[in-house]
Design a protein around this motif. Structure first.
Motif, short mmCIF file in Angstrom:
data_model
loop_
_atom_site.label_atom_id
_atom_site.label_comp_id
_atom_site.label_asym_id
_atom_site.label_seq_id
_atom_site.Cartn_x
_atom_site.Cartn_y
_atom_site.Cartn_z
N LEU A 90 3.56 18.20 -19.75
CA LEU A 90 4.81 18.15 -20.52
C LEU A 90 5.29 19.56 -20.86
CD1 LEU A 90 6.92 16.38 -22.02
CD2 LEU A 90 5.52 16.69 -24.07
N LEU A 91 4.38 20.42 -21.26
CA LEU A 91 4.74 21.79 -21.62
C LEU A 91 5.28 22.55 -20.41
CD1 LEU A 91 1.79 22.76 -24.01
CD2 LEU A 91 4.12 22.08 -24.62
N LYS A 92 4.70 22.28 -19.23
CA LYS A 92 5.16 22.93 -18.01
C LYS A 92 6.60 22.50 -17.68
CE LYS A 92 0.64 23.44 -15.77
NZ LYS A 92 -0.22 22.97 -14.64
N ILE A 93 6.86 21.21 -17.81
CA ILE A 93 8.20 20.69 -17.53
C ILE A 93 9.21 21.33 -18.47
CG2 ILE A 93 9.67 18.63 -17.58
CD1 ILE A 93 7.16 17.00 -16.81
N LYS A 94 8.88 21.38 -19.74
CA LYS A 94 9.78 21.96 -20.74
C LYS A 94 10.02 23.43 -20.45
CE LYS A 94 10.32 22.70 -25.71
NZ LYS A 94 9.68 22.58 -27.05
N ARG A 95 8.97 24.15 -20.11
CA ARG A 95 9.09 25.59 -19.84
C ARG A 95 9.99 25.86 -18.63
NH1 ARG A 95 4.23 26.67 -20.56
NH2 ARG A 95 3.44 26.36 -18.44
N GLU A 96 9.85 25.05 -17.59
CA GLU A 96 10.67 25.24 -16.39
C GLU A 96 12.14 24.93 -16.68
OE1 GLU A 96 9.00 23.04 -13.16
OE2 GLU A 96 7.05 24.06 -13.32
N LEU A 97 12.38 23.94 -17.51
CA LEU A 97 13.75 23.62 -17.89
C LEU A 97 14.37 24.75 -18.71
CD1 LEU A 97 13.44 19.84 -18.82
CD2 LEU A 97 14.77 20.80 -16.93
N GLU A 98 13.58 25.33 -19.59
CA GLU A 98 14.08 26.44 -20.41
C GLU A 98 14.38 27.66 -19.55
OE1 GLU A 98 10.92 26.73 -23.24
OE2 GLU A 98 11.90 25.39 -24.69
N GLN A 99 13.57 27.88 -18.52
CA GLN A 99 13.80 29.01 -17.62
C GLN A 99 15.09 28.84 -16.83
OE1 GLN A 99 10.13 29.10 -15.36
NE2 GLN A 99 9.08 30.37 -16.86
N ILE A 100 15.31 27.65 -16.29
CA ILE A 100 16.52 27.42 -15.50
C ILE A 100 17.74 27.40 -16.40
CG2 ILE A 100 16.55 24.89 -15.56
CD1 ILE A 100 17.26 27.08 -12.48
N LYS A 101 17.57 26.98 -17.64
CA LYS A 101 18.68 27.01 -18.59
C LYS A 101 19.11 28.44 -18.85
CE LYS A 101 20.13 25.75 -23.27
NZ LYS A 101 19.78 25.07 -24.54
N ASP A 102 18.14 29.33 -19.03
CA ASP A 102 18.43 30.74 -19.28
C ASP A 102 19.11 31.37 -18.07
OD1 ASP A 102 18.06 33.17 -20.99
OD2 ASP A 102 16.93 33.82 -19.24
N THR A 103 18.66 31.00 -16.88
CA THR A 103 19.24 31.54 -15.65
C THR A 103 20.68 31.09 -15.47
OG1 THR A 103 17.06 31.53 -14.59
CG2 THR A 103 18.98 31.68 -13.13
N ASN A 104 20.99 29.88 -15.93
CA ASN A 104 22.32 29.30 -15.76
C ASN A 104 23.08 29.20 -17.08
OD1 ASN A 104 22.55 28.01 -12.78
ND2 ASN A 104 20.44 27.93 -13.50
N LYS A 105 22.86 30.15 -17.97
CA LYS A 105 23.49 30.08 -19.29
C LYS A 105 25.00 30.22 -19.23
CE LYS A 105 22.32 34.96 -20.00
NZ LYS A 105 21.54 35.91 -20.84
N ASP A 106 25.53 30.78 -18.13
CA ASP A 106 26.99 30.92 -18.00
C ASP A 106 27.63 29.75 -17.27
OD1 ASP A 106 26.93 33.38 -19.31
OD2 ASP A 106 26.50 34.46 -17.45
N ASN A 107 26.82 28.75 -16.93
CA ASN A 107 27.33 27.57 -16.23
C ASN A 107 28.37 26.85 -17.10
OD1 ASN A 107 27.44 24.76 -15.15
ND2 ASN A 107 25.87 25.56 -13.76
N VAL A 108 29.43 26.34 -16.46
CA VAL A 108 30.49 25.67 -17.23
C VAL A 108 29.95 24.43 -17.94
CG1 VAL A 108 32.40 26.48 -15.80
CG2 VAL A 108 31.17 24.41 -15.14
N ASN A 109 28.90 23.83 -17.38
CA ASN A 109 28.23 22.71 -18.02
C ASN A 109 26.76 23.06 -18.19
OD1 ASN A 109 30.34 20.71 -18.34
ND2 ASN A 109 30.35 20.57 -16.11
N PRO A 110 26.43 23.89 -19.20
CA PRO A 110 25.05 24.36 -19.36
C PRO A 110 24.08 23.21 -19.61
CG PRO A 110 26.34 24.81 -21.33
CD PRO A 110 27.31 24.37 -20.27
N LEU A 111 22.85 23.44 -19.21
CA LEU A 111 21.81 22.44 -19.38
C LEU A 111 21.53 22.19 -20.85
CD1 LEU A 111 19.48 20.65 -18.33
CD2 LEU A 111 18.07 22.72 -18.24
N ASN A 112 21.48 20.92 -21.22
CA ASN A 112 21.16 20.54 -22.59
C ASN A 112 19.74 19.99 -22.62
OD1 ASN A 112 21.36 19.76 -25.34
ND2 ASN A 112 21.90 17.68 -24.70
N ILE A 113 18.85 20.71 -23.31
CA ILE A 113 17.47 20.26 -23.44
C ILE A 113 17.30 19.56 -24.78
CG2 ILE A 113 15.06 20.97 -23.53
CD1 ILE A 113 15.77 23.39 -21.86
N ASP A 114 16.86 18.33 -24.74
CA ASP A 114 16.67 17.55 -25.95
C ASP A 114 15.38 18.01 -26.64
OD1 ASP A 114 16.39 15.67 -27.96
OD2 ASP A 114 17.13 14.01 -26.72
N GLN A 115 15.50 19.05 -27.45
CA GLN A 115 14.33 19.63 -28.09
C GLN A 115 13.63 18.62 -29.02
OE1 GLN A 115 13.07 22.45 -27.34
NE2 GLN A 115 14.71 23.61 -26.36
#
Length: 208
Positions: A113-138
């Motif tokens: 679970l921690l690995k999945i969350k970490r990978e999502l956070e990494q791709i979110k940071d990489t795509n922070k300028d995306n018009v529809n940024p990734l929403n992680i349900d913290q």
């Protein structure tokens, strides 16, 4: 630099053939390679300012495809983890099951679970300028982490019944999170995949 970025993104995306839009891009790219093989990116950029904007659009499309692939992979892993937690719950309910083995299996589930969350956070940071940024349900992740930790603690104290209950709840929460992410991904795809075949052909015709 942008040519290198374009090549890298395209090569990375080719590893996943499931995305229909990626397949379309690959096909169009192949169709236009011979037509424009002598037209270098640097020359076209110097000659036409509008081409720079088209390159930015194409790079953004690639980034979005990469984002969607990571999300899809995470959804599948969350569903697999939900299944694992349910199976572990069933094992924990058995009087004959080995506590040490159950604790180790729960630790693996917690780590996944921690690995999945970490990978999502990494791709979110990489795509922070995306018009529809990734929403992680913290909140959802935090709740599942808590249930998993409680499951482990219950097993370590020999309380299989409590562990079973928490593992079942964790499984249900994982499935719910995966379903929510799947729905959000579907909505995002509808909004973002607006480039039709003709416009993609035009972009690749100029860029290749």
């Amino acid at each position: 630099a942008k040519q290198d970025q374009l090549d890298t993104l395209f090569n990375n995306l080719l590893e996943n053939k499931d995305n229909s839009l990626l397949q379309q891009l690959e096909k169009l790219k192949e169709q236009n390679t011979n037509i424009k093989k002598n037209n270098t990116l640097n020359n076209t950029q110097a000659a036409n300012e509008s081409l720079k904007n088209e390159l930015e659009r194409l790079l953004e499309l690639y980034k979005n495809l990469e984002l969607q692939q990571v999300i899809q992979n995470s959804i599948e892993r969350l569903r697999d983890l939900a299944t694992d937690q349910q199976q572990l719950s069933e094992k924990s309910s058995l009087p004959s099951s080995d506590l040490n083995s159950l604790v180790k299996q729960q630790e693996l589930a917690n780590s996944e679970l921690l690995k999945i969350k970490r990978e999502l956070e990494q791709i979110k940071d990489t795509n922070k300028d995306n018009v529809n940024p990734l929403n992680i349900d913290q909140a959802a992740f935090k709740n599942i982490e808590m249930l998993q930790q409680q499951s482990k603690a219950a097993l370590q104290s020999g309380n299989k019944q409590q562990a079973t209950e928490n593992q079942t709840k964790a499984s249900q929460a994982l499935e719910a999170l995966a379903e929510k992410m799947s729905e959000e991904k579907s909505q995002s795809n509808t909004k973002q995949n607006t480039l039709n075949s003709a416009s993609l052909r035009k972009l690749l015709f100029k860029l290749i």
